[in-house]
Scaffold this motif. Structure first.
Motif, PDB file in Angstrom:
ATOM      1  N   ARG A 261       0.854  -1.189   0.000  1.00 18.18           N
ATOM      2  CA  ARG A 261       0.000   0.000   0.000  1.00 18.18           C
ATOM      3  C   ARG A 261       0.892   1.242   0.000  1.00 18.18           C
ATOM      4  NH1 ARG A 261      -4.574   0.568   4.061  1.00 18.18           N
ATOM      5  NH2 ARG A 261      -2.793   0.972   5.440  1.00 18.18           N
ATOM      6  N   ALA A 262       0.548   2.197  -0.863  1.00 16.97           N
ATOM      7  CA  ALA A 262       1.349   3.424  -0.961  1.00 16.97           C
ATOM      8  C   ALA A 262       1.481   4.095   0.406  1.00 16.97           C
ATOM      9  CB  ALA A 262       0.732   4.387  -1.972  1.00 16.97           C
ATOM     10  N   GLU A 263       0.387   4.129   1.182  1.00 18.93           N
ATOM     11  CA  GLU A 263       0.414   4.768   2.498  1.00 18.93           C
ATOM     12  C   GLU A 263       1.517   4.188   3.371  1.00 18.93           C
ATOM     13  OE1 GLU A 263      -2.077   3.670   0.530  1.00 18.93           O
ATOM     14  OE2 GLU A 263      -3.761   3.409   1.918  1.00 18.93           O
ATOM     15  N   ASP A 264       1.796   2.879   3.184  1.00 15.67           N
ATOM     16  CA  ASP A 264       2.763   2.221   4.049  1.00 15.67           C
ATOM     17  C   ASP A 264       4.199   2.472   3.607  1.00 15.67           C
ATOM     18  OD1 ASP A 264       0.658   1.152   5.511  1.00 15.67           O
ATOM     19  OD2 ASP A 264       0.553  -0.642   4.236  1.00 15.67           O
ATOM     20  N   VAL A 265       4.451   2.328   2.297  1.00 16.17           N
ATOM     21  CA  VAL A 265       5.854   2.355   1.856  1.00 16.17           C
ATOM     22  C   VAL A 265       6.315   3.705   1.305  1.00 16.17           C
ATOM     23  CG1 VAL A 265       5.890  -0.127   1.428  1.00 16.17           C
ATOM     24  CG2 VAL A 265       5.298   1.438  -0.444  1.00 16.17           C
ATOM     25  N   TYR A 266       5.385   4.459   0.717  1.00 17.54           N
ATOM     26  CA  TYR A 266       5.826   5.695   0.042  1.00 17.54           C
ATOM     27  C   TYR A 266       6.523   6.668   0.989  1.00 17.54           C
ATOM     28  CZ  TYR A 266       5.721   8.445  -4.279  1.00 17.54           C
ATOM     29  OH  TYR A 266       6.074   9.110  -5.435  1.00 17.54           O
ATOM     30  N   PRO A 267       5.980   6.879   2.185  1.00 14.52           N
ATOM     31  CA  PRO A 267       6.641   7.834   3.082  1.00 14.52           C
ATOM     32  C   PRO A 267       8.057   7.423   3.468  1.00 14.52           C
ATOM     33  CG  PRO A 267       4.377   7.447   3.779  1.00 14.52           C
ATOM     34  CD  PRO A 267       4.693   6.423   2.717  1.00 14.52           C
ATOM     35  N   THR A 268       8.404   6.141   3.332  1.00 12.40           N
ATOM     36  CA  THR A 268       9.752   5.681   3.709  1.00 12.40           C
ATOM     37  C   THR A 268      10.768   5.914   2.592  1.00 12.40           C
ATOM     38  OG1 THR A 268       9.542   3.437   2.793  1.00 12.40           O
ATOM     39  CG2 THR A 268       8.645   3.808   5.018  1.00 12.40           C
ATOM     40  N   LEU A 269      10.319   6.305   1.399  1.00 14.02           N
ATOM     41  CA  LEU A 269      11.250   6.432   0.265  1.00 14.02           C
ATOM     42  C   LEU A 269      12.126   7.668   0.400  1.00 14.02           C
ATOM     43  CD1 LEU A 269       8.920   5.439  -2.731  1.00 14.02           C
ATOM     44  CD2 LEU A 269      10.384   3.991  -1.294  1.00 14.02           C
TER      45      LEU A 269
END
Lengths: 351, 351
Positions: free
Chosen positions: A229-237
């Protein structure tokens, strides 16, 4: 090979405050032809080369506003701003998942192009290079803007030779230069402005991300495949530009020089170049009476008068609940003002 | 001998546009202490020396607004603006009709006095001169402001000697000087600013008008006696200042030098001297964020932000439906702007 366009609509346009706000980014400002939003012009630009295969990457909180102006496009939301490497990767992964052979044109959402037909022709030629039997089919091609002055606010692209309309090898991407360096670039005739317009196969973009930014490449593929899910991984990029992460290290990079009336609408000073001035060089938009020269007025309220006397080379903006005054030469400093507002509890709402 | 005060409230205050408008002259602007109108401060000033014997001369179309802020005063309306000779004459005739022996203090409605008690003391001394057994009982006494700089915007009064607080003979009234002349006046130490504050018997004022401006003297007496209607005769009177018509030719004219924080609030630049500045010399009134030095902001809307960066020595005003930007050094030129508005059918309503 099918052609796709990717529009990057994640910017904030702080330097066009107070017209642009946190809740109203630059691409929605009515600075396109006949007062249309800049993003509407970008979509029209994209459709010329890609028909209905247009993908827009924007902030989650701009999804609704974007849908309203971009019917029939594929809109991807970012839960957090992570700069252009992640945004281009996300779009490339999404497109490649359905169409592994796709060729992509990447376009910013918030620039102004005076000669759209001219740009469309250059984009068509760049796409033909990466689609066709050309030796450049695995390359990345950028549209480099032929400079009109020693601007210090843009990145530059150093190329082998600059022949108008001819494709040429890129030697390197260089950061925003100081004034003396910029003047040397102009005198040398081998530097173009980096306008953030890229053409390549989706597969090439993902391969470069695999090599340079593997965590991002893995994440955007997983989001496109629906396994993360974008919500889960995107902020970690990692937050890094595509230029820094990929272009500066890439092989087989080419540029096509372009003189197509490009304007990044990057500040009130830049915007004024899109407006005709009066006899005294004043560009007045809205109800105004200005006794002075080379001033810029933007006034969004027809019932409010902006009046000035004895002032030259000044920008005066009335937009919503804010009045801004800044010398044209210091228009870039509006960002400082917005930063200062953010530090004041009472004034933060005006950002 | 009874003491009367006459407040002249016929000015327009064009140079404080857009706060002052045709429908809202300067004396109603909230630039007195704690945001009270200037005219309220003038009435309080008048009451100190004259109790409830205060006469106000104002334009007919300001009668209602004046009554609202001046209960218990005698308010005379002018059907047309005819400058101060007619206005002072009208008030003197009115007062003398009921009280032939009256002494009068003439005060402008739209000035600011920092030291009201100090001025009251000087007015009291001037009144004592014209009331008493003094050899000056038939004279006209003016309060001359001790200059604080070589201002070119004021008329000057040349006197014999300037001893603080001592009364002295006036040699002549001189027009607004050029810069070099003004500097010579300051260096010479024998010139005071003409603030339009006069003290004399009503009978003396009328006698001088009889000699210098007989048609006006006849007309104001007839209006006061009720034998002529102001609407009929007032518009026919000559428009000339009391200084020009009477003071420049009068005998037995004296001045008392005053250092009482006088400010004519004659422009945005003058007004700024009434406001404390911040560390960078910015005088900010209302919601504002200014990154620069020695700027003046007046903003009448608490919900609107005035923001500026990179600007110095500039006046920014938001008042009603007008935004004004003018360098402090050119604040006097606001009059030009207002004149230009009057020549534009679409913009005339903003005057």
């Amino acid at each position: 090979v099918t052609r796709h366009a990717v529009i990057l609509a994640g910017g904030s346009g702080t330097r066009l405050w107070p017209a642009s706000r946190r809740s109203l980014p630059k691409q929605f400002l009515p600075f396109g032809e006949k007062g249309t939003p800049l993003i509407a012009a970008a979509i029209a630009r994209a459709r010329i080369v890609a028909g209905d295969r247009v993908t827009i990457v924007t902030a989650d909180d701009q999804l609704e506003a974007t849908r309203a102006v971009a019917p029939g496009t594929d809109i991807l939301g970012e839960p957090a701003a992570r700069n252009t490497a992640a945004a281009i990767g996300l779009a490339a992964a999404r497109i490649a998942a359905a169409d592994p052979d796709a060729a992509i044109v990447v376009l910013p959402a918030d620039h102004h192009i005076g000669n759209e037909a001219g740009l469309a022709e250059l984009l068509d030629r760049a796409l033909a290079e990466v689609e066709g039997p050309s030796t450049r089919r695995d390359g990345i091609i950028t549209i480099g803007i032929a400079p009109t002055g020693p601007e210090t606010g843009y990145g530059y692209i150093e190329v082998d030779t600059v022949l108008p309309g001819s494709i040429t090898a890129v030697r390197r991407f260089v950061e925003k230069p100081d004034r003396i360096t910029a003047e040397r670039y102009i005198a040398g005739g081998r530097h173009l402005w980096n306008a953030g317009i890229f053409i390549a196969r989706a597969s090439r973009i993902l391969a470069d991300l695999d090599a340079q930014l593997p965590a991002t490449a893995t994440a955007v593929r997983a989001i496109a495949a629906g396994t993360s899910r974008a919500e889960d991984v995107y902020p970690t990029l990692r937050s890094i530009s595509f230029d820094h992460a990929v272009m500066e290290h890439a092989r087989d990079v080419f540029a096509i020089p372009a003189s197509v009336g490009w304007n990044d609408v990057g500040s009130w000073a830049a915007l004024s170049k899109l407006r005709p001035g009066d006899l005294h060089g004043n560009a007045l938009d809205g109800t105004a009476l200005v006794m002075g020269s080379n001033n810029i007025v933007f006034n969004d309220d027809p019932n409010t008068l902006v009046a000035a006397i004895g002032v030259d080379d000044v920008v005066i903006v009335k937009s919503g609940d804010v009045i801004l005054v800044v010398p044209t030469a210091e228009a870039q400093r509006v960002r400082e003002l917005v930063d200062a507002l953010g530090k004041d509890a009472k004034l933060a709402k005006y950002r």
